[in-house]
Write an enzyme that holds these catalytic residues in place. Structure first.
Site, short mmCIF file in Angstrom:
data_model
loop_
_atom_site.label_atom_id
_atom_site.label_comp_id
_atom_site.label_asym_id
_atom_site.label_seq_id
_atom_site.Cartn_x
_atom_site.Cartn_y
_atom_site.Cartn_z
N LYS A 75 76.92 89.47 18.30
CA LYS A 75 77.85 89.51 19.42
C LYS A 75 78.22 88.11 19.89
O LYS A 75 79.37 87.83 20.22
CB LYS A 75 77.24 90.29 20.59
CG LYS A 75 78.12 90.36 21.84
CD LYS A 75 79.42 91.08 21.57
CE LYS A 75 80.28 91.16 22.82
NZ LYS A 75 81.60 91.76 22.54
N GLU A 76 77.25 87.22 19.92
CA GLU A 76 77.48 85.89 20.46
C GLU A 76 78.36 85.02 19.57
O GLU A 76 79.22 84.30 20.06
CB GLU A 76 76.13 85.17 20.68
CG GLU A 76 75.29 85.73 21.81
CD GLU A 76 75.81 85.32 23.18
OE1 GLU A 76 76.75 84.51 23.25
OE2 GLU A 76 75.29 85.83 24.19
#
Length: 624
Positions: free
Chosen positions: A489-490
């Site tokens: 996600k990051e």
């Protein structure tokens, strides 16, 4: 331009050429000499032959080399190689005032200095002013200060009557939005005396937005007054939504707004009113035409009802959505939950079963609710052999991949993104698979998401740095699937990723966090190192996990928004089921973040074939 390489080179030859390229690139060659020509020819078949030529042309920006520069710019027009040479060449032409040549080689870009010089040189070389100056208006209407090279052009533009008071106010608003207060102050000085009352009134409204309610002070009903009223209402919306609503309605009745301006105000106003508990606001919202009720407003309305545990009204609210809105999986899920809480079990089960067939946060929640296993619906991309061969020999793709291998990641992604514009959708899917196979995972993920090809779980959810993730997760007692989900996600596994707030690397660790976790100062390059970054990120996850009593939902929220905000949100809300609590998180970014991470954790858990679904715990979890 040829899309395919003339001759591919074998891996051992490529390694030798790579070393030779790096050495030769660093040297300045005489591009008109035989040694350079021989060296250039020696790179035949090597992906970065063009970059060797580019490097040497940049070191030889002279008028006597114009023909070679022009040929290169023509051959690589609109490719990433183009601007790398065109920019220094245009700067050279400005420096020595080659105006006609500058006009010849100029291409529109975001470079304001070049744009101003282009218009100025057009006028100086005899182009009709009236065909040039209208373009200057768009250039001037900018929320940033513009370079000094634009001064003469703007002076002529102003002299010819193009700068109006309305344009000045438009630029004031742009500068204010960008927080360029020095520019705002400068622009105020350009306004005539008769409009200084508006300056003073706007200053008062900025200090106290309630002042916008005094509509009688806006005497002339002109565009400039409207700019200020709109700005004032937008400031007031988040302080007193009921008063903002009253001002909006009065100003609308006075005919102050165009339809576009109304729409602009309503985007924020409807959201603010949706989250209000004031009876007037709720009555207005309930009578509002459904076309104005966007997803953000629905979110706040649903969150408000969930906070109060009012599932009867939630059912009614969701039934009033448009057909299209009702089909959204988020609102489908909450219809099912409202049916479940109001003892309409059969209706709830039907929706849960429908949602459980989907790979999504709400689909995984629904599957857990009915006791089914979450589905991934994995469909591997099938690549015909000839197409795979074609893709791997395309020149732009070869350049991108070789730059990636040299760890020139920004240039590599620039080449890749250009290459994608040259391919059809099928070729883009094949290219994404090829990138994955070569270990360039972020391009595989990114490229498939761009074309909406979302079902190859291997390409979209790879597991790079397995040894590092596994060891760090075990060492710090962190779920490895969760750690992978955070990294996915990051950064989508971009090891050089940098955020606007300074977070770095695969796990997007801020320097202040890294130093706290490491208990000593780390340099930027150390934090970006993948091994170190994974260790720091997982250690921070472990720290947050302990801080929030092993609740990975709260730890995930804290990883995105910070522990202090989590404590504030916990204090603000009563005891809620975790799915309801997530919907009440005030920040959209954080709401979406935690939903994505939980879904990604489920996907990685299944890919690893170990452990219980996090959604089994999720549906039973209560946030106290």
């Amino acid at each position: 331009m040829c899309l395919f390489s003339v001759a591919a080179v074998k891996a051992n030859e490529r390694d030798s050429l790579r070393a030779d390229f790096l050495q030769a690139e660093a040297v300045k060659w005489n591009i008109n000499g035989t040694p350079y020509k021989d060296k250039y020819k020696s790179f035949d078949g090597y992906a970065l032959q063009d970059y060797f030529q580019l490097a040497q042309l940049k070191k030889n920006i002279l008028m006597k080399n114009e023909a070679q520069i022009a040929d290169f710019l023509s051959l690589y027009n609109n490719t990433p190689l183009d601007w790398s040479l065109r920019k220094p060449w245009l700067s050279h032409l400005i420096r020595y005032k080659y105006k006609e040549r500058f006009i010849k080689y100029y291409k529109p870009s975001s470079n304001k200095q070049f744009t101003c010089n282009y218009y100025q040189y057009q006028i100086e070389t005899g182009v009709d002013k009236n065909s040039v100056l209208p373009h200057v208006t768009k250039l001037w209407l900018n929320g940033e200060s513009l370079p000094k090279e634009c001064d003469r052009l703007f002076s002529l533009w102003t002299k010819k009557g193009y700068r109006t008071n309305e344009l000045i106010w438009q630029r004031v608003m742009l500068a204010q939005k960008n927080r360029k207060y020095g520019l705002v102050k400068y622009l105020f000085k350009l306004l005539p005396q008769k409009e200084q009352y508006l300056v003073e009134l706007w200053k008062k409204i900025k200090r106290s937005p309630k002042q916008v309610a005094q509509l009688q002070k806006f005497k002339r009903n002109n565009a400039q007054e409207t700019f200020i009223i709109i700005d004032g209402i937008k400031r007031l919306i988040w302080k007193d939504e009921v008063l903002a609503l009253s001002v909006f309605e009065k100003a609308s009745m006075q005919g102050r707004f165009s339809n576009n301006q109304k729409q602009n105000i309503l985007k924020s106003l409807v959201t603010a009113v949706a989250r209000s508990n004031d009876p007037k606001a709720q009555l207005w919202f309930s009578n509002l035409e459904r076309e104005y009720i966007h997803s953000g407003a629905i979110q706040w309305r649903v969150a408000s009802l969930l906070r109060n545990g009012n599932y009867d009204d939630l059912t009614t609210e969701l039934e009033q959505l448009t057909v299209e809105q009702q089909a959204d999986r988020q609102w489908l899920y909450w219809r099912a939950r409202s049916f479940e809480r109001t003892k309409q079990t059969d209706k709830a089960q039907l929706i849960y079963q429908q949602l459980a067939e989907q790979r999504s946060y709400y689909g995984f929640l629904a599957a857990a609710k009915i006791g089914d296993k979450s589905v991934l619906n994995h469909q591997a991309i099938s690549i015909p052999g000839h197409l795979n061969d074609n893709i791997s020999t395309m020149k732009a793709g070869q350049r991108a991949m070789e730059l990636y291998r040299l760890n020139r990641l920004t240039e590599a992604r620039r080449e890749w993104n250009y290459w994608m514009t040259e391919l059809n959708e099928t070729e883009q899917m094949v290219a994404a698979k090829w990138a994955h196979q070569q270990g360039w995972y972020d391009r595989g993920i990114y490229s498939l998401s761009q074309i909406g090809s979302l079902n190859d779980m291997d390409v979209r959810f790879p597991m790079p740095f397995q040894n590092e993730f596994s060891k760090a997760a075990k060492r710090h007692n962190v779920n490895e699937a969760w750690a992978y989900a955070i990294a996915r996600k990051e950064s989508i596994f971009m090891s050089d990723a940098t955020s606007s707030v300074g977070a770095l690397g695969l796990m997007q660790v801020k320097p202040i966090t890294a130093n706290y976790i490491n208990k000593s100062k780390l340099r930027r390059w150390q934090i970006l190192d993948p091994d170190t970054n994974i260790e720091l990120g997982i250690r921070y996850l472990s720290y947050l996990q302990k801080k929030f009593n092993n609740n990975i939902v709260l730890a995930t929220v804290a990883y995105n928004a910070g522990p202090k905000k989590v404590y504030r949100w916990l204090k603000a809300e009563p005891s809620l089921p975790v799915d309801a609590w997530i919907e009440t998180i005030p920040y959209k970014e954080t709401r979406d973040y935690v939903k994505s991470v939980m879904a990604f954790t489920e996907i990685y858990q299944q890919k690893q074939g170990s452990g219980e679904s996090p959604f089994i715990q999720l549906i039973e979890m209560q946030i106290e």
